[in-house]
Enzyme design. Structure first.
Site, PDB file in Angstrom:
ATOM      1  N   LYS A 149       0.845  -1.194   0.000  1.00 39.14           N
ATOM      2  CA  LYS A 149       0.000   0.000   0.000  1.00 39.14           C
ATOM      3  C   LYS A 149       0.883   1.248   0.000  1.00 39.14           C
ATOM      4  O   LYS A 149       1.880   1.307   0.727  1.00 39.14           O
ATOM      5  CB  LYS A 149      -0.896  -0.037   1.235  1.00 39.14           C
ATOM      6  CG  LYS A 149      -1.942   1.069   1.315  1.00 39.14           C
ATOM      7  CD  LYS A 149      -2.789   0.876   2.560  1.00 39.14           C
ATOM      8  CE  LYS A 149      -3.873   1.914   2.700  1.00 39.14           C
ATOM      9  NZ  LYS A 149      -4.708   1.692   3.913  1.00 39.14           N
TER      10      LYS A 149
ATOM     11  N   SER B 176      -9.467   1.288   3.274  1.00 42.25           N
ATOM     12  CA  SER B 176      -8.732   2.087   2.314  1.00 42.25           C
ATOM     13  C   SER B 176      -7.639   1.317   1.568  1.00 42.25           C
ATOM     14  O   SER B 176      -7.058   1.830   0.606  1.00 42.25           O
ATOM     15  CB  SER B 176      -8.074   3.278   3.043  1.00 42.25           C
ATOM     16  OG  SER B 176      -7.136   2.830   4.013  1.00 42.25           O
TER      17      SER B 176
ATOM     18  N   SER C 173      -9.615  -0.655   7.486  1.00 50.13           N
ATOM     19  CA  SER C 173      -9.068  -0.349   6.165  1.00 50.13           C
ATOM     20  C   SER C 173      -8.394  -1.533   5.477  1.00 50.13           C
ATOM     21  O   SER C 173      -8.267  -1.544   4.253  1.00 50.13           O
ATOM     22  CB  SER C 173      -8.067   0.806   6.263  1.00 50.13           C
ATOM     23  OG  SER C 173      -8.727   2.032   6.424  1.00 50.13           O
TER      24      SER C 173
END
Length: 209
Positions: free
Chosen positions: A61, A135, A159
Site C-alpha cells: 500500500k 482504504s 481499512s
C-alpha cells in the site's frame, strides 16, 4: 513443484496485462528490474541460503515506504522518496519476497470504499460495478486478481479487513506495536488468499493446494 521466482514474476506481469486494471497501482515496477532481483533470489537459494519467502510476490500500500519507490499516500503533492523501506517491508524482502509495486488507496488511508483517490477509483476485482472496499483497496484487489501472493495494507478501523472481506480474502490486523510503524501510519498487516505454509520444495507457495 511450485514455480521459480523468475516464473512467478513473468506470470504476474502476464496477469497484469490480462486483467487490465491500472487503477490498482500507483507505482508498478518494471518487469526487467524485478527479473534481475528474482534471478538473484534463485542464485542465493541455489547457494544454500534459506529464504522462507523466496520469490513470493508482494504488493505494498502506498502509504508504506519502499526504498527506491515514491510514497504518495494517494496525494501527488505529498510524494517523497524514502531513504529506506519500512520495517514491515524490509522483513519480507530479507526473507526473499519481491515487491511488485505500490498500490492505490483512499487518500491518506481515510476511507472504507476505495474510491477516494486521484489515481482512480479501485473497482471490485470480480464485480467491477461495485466498490472494492478501502482504504487498502489496491492491495486487496491485487491479491484477489491473482497478481500477487499477498499484500501489505494498513488498518485503523477496518481499512485492511473491509476490502479483504469484500473479496473473500484473509485480512489480518496485527496487535498494535507488534510491527514497528511510523507514528502517522496505521498498523500494517497482510492481505492474502490463505496463510503461508512451508513448501516441500525450494520455492514456497502462498496458496493452499
Amino acid at each position: 513443484m511450485p514455480p521459480s521466482p523468475v516464473d512467478r514474476v513473468r506470470a504476474a506481469y502476464r496477469r497484469i496485462a490480462e486483467v487490465d486494471r491500472p487503477e490498482v497501482w500507483i507505482t508498478l515496477r518494471d518487469e526487467a528490474d524485478l527479473l534481475v532481483e528474482a534471478k538473484e533470489i534463485e542464485r542465493r537459494v541455489d547457494g544454500g541460503e534459506r529464504l522462507p519467502l523466496a520469490g513470493l510476490l508482494v504488493a505494498v500500500k502506498d502509504n508504506i515506504d519502499v526504498a527506491g519507490l515514491p510514497t504518495t499516500a494517494a496525494c501527488p503533492s505529498y510524494a517523497y522518496s524514502p531513504p529506506a523501506s519500512a520495517t514491515s517491508v524490509r522483513r519480507l524482502t530479507d526473507a526473499g519476497a519481491l515487491v511488485l509495486g505500490k498500490t492505490n488507496l483512499d487518500q491518506f488511508a481515510t476511507g472504507l470504499v476505495g474510491t477516494r483517490s486521484p489515481y482512480g477509483a479501485v473497482r471490485h476485482a470480480h464485480r467491477p460495478d461495485r466498490i472494492s472496499g478501502g482504504s487498502s483497496s489496491g492491495s486487496a484487489v491485487a491479491v484477489a486478481l491473482g497478481i500477487v501472493d499477498f499484500a501489505l495494507g494498513t488498518d485503523t478501523a477496518g481499512s485492511g479487513r473491509v476490502p479483504a472481506a469484500l473479496h473473500g480474502l484473509v485480512g489480518f490486523k496485527p496487535t498494535l506495536g507488534l510491527v514497528p510503524t511510523p507514528v502517522w501510519c496505521p498498523p500494517p498487516g497482510p492481505t492474502t488468499a490463505s496463510p503461508c505454509s512451508p513448501a516441500r520444495s525450494r520455492w514456497p507457495s502462498a496458496r493452499s493446494p
